[in-house]
Design an enzyme around this catalytic site. Sequence first.
Site, PDB file in Angstrom:
ATOM      1  N   HIS A 158      49.622  41.152  28.222  1.00 34.69           N
ATOM      2  CA  HIS A 158      50.532  40.745  29.297  1.00 34.69           C
ATOM      3  C   HIS A 158      50.476  39.238  29.483  1.00 34.69           C
ATOM      4  CE1 HIS A 158      51.709  44.629  31.546  1.00 34.69           C
ATOM      5  NE2 HIS A 158      51.545  44.866  30.262  1.00 34.69           N
TER       6      HIS A 158
ATOM      7  N   LYS B 241      39.398  41.707  39.308  1.00 36.20           N
ATOM      8  CA  LYS B 241      38.215  40.985  38.841  1.00 36.20           C
ATOM      9  C   LYS B 241      36.936  41.826  38.699  1.00 36.20           C
ATOM     10  CE  LYS B 241      39.824  36.947  38.163  1.00 36.20           C
ATOM     11  NZ  LYS B 241      40.726  37.509  37.158  1.00 36.20           N
TER      12      LYS B 241
ATOM     13  N   TYR C  48      53.125  42.663  41.976  1.00 39.49           N
ATOM     14  CA  TYR C  48      52.335  42.615  43.214  1.00 39.49           C
ATOM     15  C   TYR C  48      53.327  42.359  44.332  1.00 39.49           C
ATOM     16  CZ  TYR C  48      47.982  42.139  40.496  1.00 39.49           C
ATOM     17  OH  TYR C  48      46.924  42.347  39.641  1.00 39.49           O
TER      18      TYR C  48
ATOM     19  N   PRO D 119      40.298  44.856  44.870  1.00 42.25           N
ATOM     20  CA  PRO D 119      40.885  44.916  43.522  1.00 42.25           C
ATOM     21  C   PRO D 119      42.110  44.024  43.301  1.00 42.25           C
ATOM     22  CG  PRO D 119      41.282  46.959  44.734  1.00 42.25           C
ATOM     23  CD  PRO D 119      40.381  46.146  45.578  1.00 42.25           C
TER      24      PRO D 119
ATOM     25  N   TYR E 210      43.622  34.185  37.464  1.00 43.78           N
ATOM     26  CA  TYR E 210      43.991  35.558  37.107  1.00 43.78           C
ATOM     27  C   TYR E 210      43.576  35.879  35.675  1.00 43.78           C
ATOM     28  CZ  TYR E 210      46.522  39.947  37.171  1.00 43.78           C
ATOM     29  OH  TYR E 210      46.831  41.284  37.132  1.00 43.78           O
TER      30      TYR E 210
HETATM   31  P1  RFL Z   1      30.194  51.468  38.154  1.00 46.09           P
HETATM   32  O1  RFL Z   1      31.458  51.626  37.375  1.00 46.09           O
HETATM   33  O2  RFL Z   1      30.209  51.888  39.575  1.00 46.09           O
HETATM   34  O3  RFL Z   1      29.045  52.231  37.371  1.00 46.09           O
HETATM   35  C1  RFL Z   1      27.771  52.423  37.917  1.00 46.09           C
HETATM   36  C2  RFL Z   1      27.159  53.661  37.271  1.00 46.09           C
HETATM   37  O4  RFL Z   1      25.856  53.871  37.809  1.00 46.09           O
HETATM   38  C3  RFL Z   1      25.691  55.242  38.133  1.00 46.09           C
HETATM   39  N1  RFL Z   1      24.671  55.364  39.195  1.00 46.09           N
HETATM   40  C4  RFL Z   1      23.391  55.743  38.952  1.00 46.09           C
HETATM   41  N2  RFL Z   1      22.753  56.072  37.822  1.00 46.09           N
HETATM   42  C5  RFL Z   1      21.432  56.410  37.910  1.00 46.09           C
HETATM   43  N3  RFL Z   1      20.760  56.451  39.110  1.00 46.09           N
HETATM   44  C6  RFL Z   1      21.359  56.117  40.262  1.00 46.09           C
HETATM   45  N4  RFL Z   1      20.694  56.160  41.424  1.00 46.09           N
HETATM   46  C7  RFL Z   1      22.748  55.738  40.218  1.00 46.09           C
HETATM   47  N5  RFL Z   1      23.638  55.371  41.158  1.00 46.09           N
HETATM   48  C8  RFL Z   1      24.794  55.147  40.514  1.00 46.09           C
HETATM   49  C9  RFL Z   1      27.073  55.682  38.570  1.00 46.09           C
HETATM   50  O5  RFL Z   1      27.241  57.098  38.469  1.00 46.09           O
HETATM   51  C10 RFL Z   1      27.950  54.911  37.591  1.00 46.09           C
HETATM   52  O6  RFL Z   1      28.195  55.638  36.403  1.00 46.09           O
HETATM   53  O7  RFL Z   1      29.713  49.937  38.149  1.00 46.09           O
HETATM   54  P2  RFL Z   1      29.814  48.829  37.003  1.00 46.09           P
HETATM   55  O8  RFL Z   1      29.404  49.365  35.674  1.00 46.09           O
HETATM   56  O9  RFL Z   1      29.166  47.631  37.571  1.00 46.09           O
HETATM   57  O10 RFL Z   1      31.393  48.538  36.846  1.00 46.09           O
HETATM   58  C11 RFL Z   1      32.142  47.929  37.888  1.00 46.09           C
HETATM   59  C12 RFL Z   1      33.589  48.435  37.879  1.00 46.09           C
HETATM   60  O11 RFL Z   1      33.574  49.844  37.844  1.00 46.09           O
HETATM   61  C13 RFL Z   1      34.381  47.954  39.092  1.00 46.09           C
HETATM   62  O12 RFL Z   1      34.075  46.616  39.413  1.00 46.09           O
HETATM   63  C14 RFL Z   1      35.922  48.010  38.854  1.00 46.09           C
HETATM   64  O13 RFL Z   1      36.342  49.331  38.681  1.00 46.09           O
HETATM   65  C15 RFL Z   1      36.683  47.371  40.009  1.00 46.09           C
HETATM   66  N6  RFL Z   1      38.135  47.494  39.852  1.00 46.09           N
HETATM   67  C16 RFL Z   1      38.841  46.639  39.007  1.00 46.09           C
HETATM   68  N7  RFL Z   1      38.194  45.718  38.271  1.00 46.09           N
HETATM   69  C17 RFL Z   1      38.877  44.928  37.377  1.00 46.09           C
HETATM   70  O14 RFL Z   1      38.242  44.083  36.711  1.00 46.09           O
HETATM   71  N8  RFL Z   1      40.245  45.037  37.199  1.00 46.09           N
HETATM   72  C18 RFL Z   1      40.971  45.942  37.897  1.00 46.09           C
HETATM   73  O15 RFL Z   1      42.164  46.052  37.651  1.00 46.09           O
HETATM   74  C19 RFL Z   1      40.281  46.764  38.877  1.00 46.09           C
HETATM   75  N9  RFL Z   1      40.949  47.693  39.591  1.00 46.09           N
HETATM   76  C20 RFL Z   1      38.834  48.456  40.585  1.00 46.09           C
HETATM   77  C21 RFL Z   1      40.260  48.540  40.426  1.00 46.09           C
HETATM   78  C22 RFL Z   1      38.183  49.346  41.444  1.00 46.09           C
HETATM   79  C23 RFL Z   1      38.904  50.284  42.151  1.00 46.09           C
HETATM   80  N10 RFL Z   1      38.178  51.172  42.991  1.00 46.09           N
HETATM   81  C24 RFL Z   1      38.302  52.569  42.944  1.00 46.09           C
HETATM   82  C25 RFL Z   1      37.089  50.667  43.777  1.00 46.09           C
HETATM   83  C26 RFL Z   1      40.988  49.457  41.130  1.00 46.09           C
HETATM   84  C27 RFL Z   1      40.321  50.330  42.014  1.00 46.09           C
HETATM   85  C28 RFL Z   1      41.176  51.292  42.781  1.00 46.09           C
HETATM   86  C1  PHB Z   2      45.068  48.884  37.908  1.00 39.79           C
HETATM   87  O1  PHB Z   2      45.882  49.038  36.984  1.00 39.79           O
HETATM   88  O2  PHB Z   2      44.333  49.797  38.283  1.00 39.79           O
HETATM   89  C2  PHB Z   2      44.998  47.566  38.582  1.00 39.79           C
HETATM   90  C3  PHB Z   2      45.684  46.492  38.049  1.00 39.79           C
HETATM   91  C4  PHB Z   2      45.627  45.252  38.691  1.00 39.79           C
HETATM   92  C5  PHB Z   2      44.896  45.118  39.846  1.00 39.79           C
HETATM   93  C6  PHB Z   2      44.188  46.196  40.359  1.00 39.79           C
HETATM   94  C7  PHB Z   2      44.246  47.432  39.726  1.00 39.79           C
HETATM   95  O3  PHB Z   2      44.877  43.928  40.477  1.00 39.79           O
END
Ligand code: RFL
Ligand code: PHB
Length: 395
Positions: free
Chosen positions: A76, A301, A205, A297, A389
């Site tokens: 993109h 990042k 957005y 989100p 971004y």
């Molecule tokens: P995770 O993915 O939460 O993984 C942590 C893992 O640890 C396990 N765990 C344990 N294991 C053993 N013992 C324990 N006591 C434990 N407690 C927990 C969990 O089961 C899990 O498997 O953290 P990690 O690896 O640091 O990754 C971070 C990302 O997942 C997170 O920052 C992103 O998903 C945030 N996020 C986005 N980030 C982006 O860079 N671009 C995006 O477009 C974006 N969109 C988003 C998002 C997060 C969202 N939500 C649901 C919060 C969109 C959404 C809606």
């Molecule tokens: C997503 O596709 O889940 C997504 C994309 C961009 C964002 C947050 C979430 O800023």
Amino acid sequence: MPTTQHIPVVIIGAGPAGLLLGQLLYKAGIDNIILEQRSPDYVLSRIRAGVLEQVSMDLLRQAGAAKNMDAHGLHHHGIELLFGGQRHRIDLHGLTGGKYVMVYGQTEVTRDLMEVRAAEGLTTVYEALHVQPRDYDSGHPRVRYEKDGELHEIHCDFIAGCDGFHGASRASIAPERIRHFEKVYPFGWLGLMSDTPPVSEELIYANSERGFALCSQRSLTRSRYYLQVPLTDKVENWTDEAFWDELKRRLDPEARERLMTGPSIEKSIAPLRSYVAEPMRFGRMFLAGDAAHIVPPTGAKGLNLAASDVGYLARAFVDYYQNKSTHGIDQYSEQCLRRVWKAERFSWWMTTLMHSFPEEGAFHTKVQEAELDYVVNSRAASTSLAENYVGLPMR
Ligand code: RFL
Ligand code: PHB
């Protein structure tokens, strides 16, 4: 008595941070084990991020886990900001000297990392319960856990706490050794995934009078949409029809016309939060990813920060094992936090720019309108948005 063994690095958590770290270390010849409290299916069922920065793409390639991303990820070169009923394109590529982002889902990143780990025969203990990092202030850290009713203990050189915001690593730290910085927003995001073509080639957005909306995607046939909703809303009370109706109201006439609706394959509400824990190192234990920080989100990042943290951490461990230098591990926390706070600032700013804050009053709304106008009409302001971004470089 627990069974015991020695492994150089114990990684807690098999999210993207833990899996990527495990693979980067393996590539450098550093043995590691991952302890994950959930099952593989549960880990893969969490629908989260969708946008990868250059730094994350490079680390996935370095880890040997980028084959599918390179084959199926979508490049993109821009995003659109919709406000006052009109869309304005931010030319990410043109404003940053040729950089772009990759649209490729976190679920897919996680699956790719799981598959390469399994193919290399590396150990991940799923459904490891009561994981407890211990003695990380001494030269002999240990991690205890239970699996199938049996107690195990691993002796190691280092512990990597990659266990997300609710994990055991940060929770094990004495309160007086850690500082927390937090901002909670007065709304959440309701997300819906559907097997329908995206409404537009690029992400939209939208700042509308009815609240924020985001049109994202996973592929040319799968869309991901989000709506700003009050924290009191329950996902069970949002039918698919109500979601699509509300999304249409927040879009411009052309997008409303083009939007293809269909049954949801996932729907969930996530609260929005900014959070940083300082420092990120405690003796021989290191926090990485969501275990150390959370961003709302809006700036896409979170996953990218998790990747850059483990990029620094892998480099630090390689420096330690290959060059007998502690420079990298001594610098780890400071180096990460410099990057983390810039992403925190950007994510907070994007959130403030794009969401409705009715409780802040009319002055806030007017300043927000002025800022949106400035961002799309000033090359300096657009460049600043674009530079953040696509992601700041890893030093
Ligand atoms: P995770 O993915 O939460 O993984 C942590 C893992 O640890 C396990 N765990 C344990 N294991 C053993 N013992 C324990 N006591 C434990 N407690 C927990 C969990 O089961 C899990 O498997 O953290 P990690 O690896 O640091 O990754 C971070 C990302 O997942 C997170 O920052 C992103 O998903 C945030 N996020 C986005 N980030 C982006 O860079 N671009 C995006 O477009 C974006 N969109 C988003 C998002 C997060 C969202 N939500 C649901 C919060 C969109 C959404 C809606
Ligand atoms: C997503 O596709 O889940 C997504 C994309 C961009 C964002 C947050 C979430 O800023």
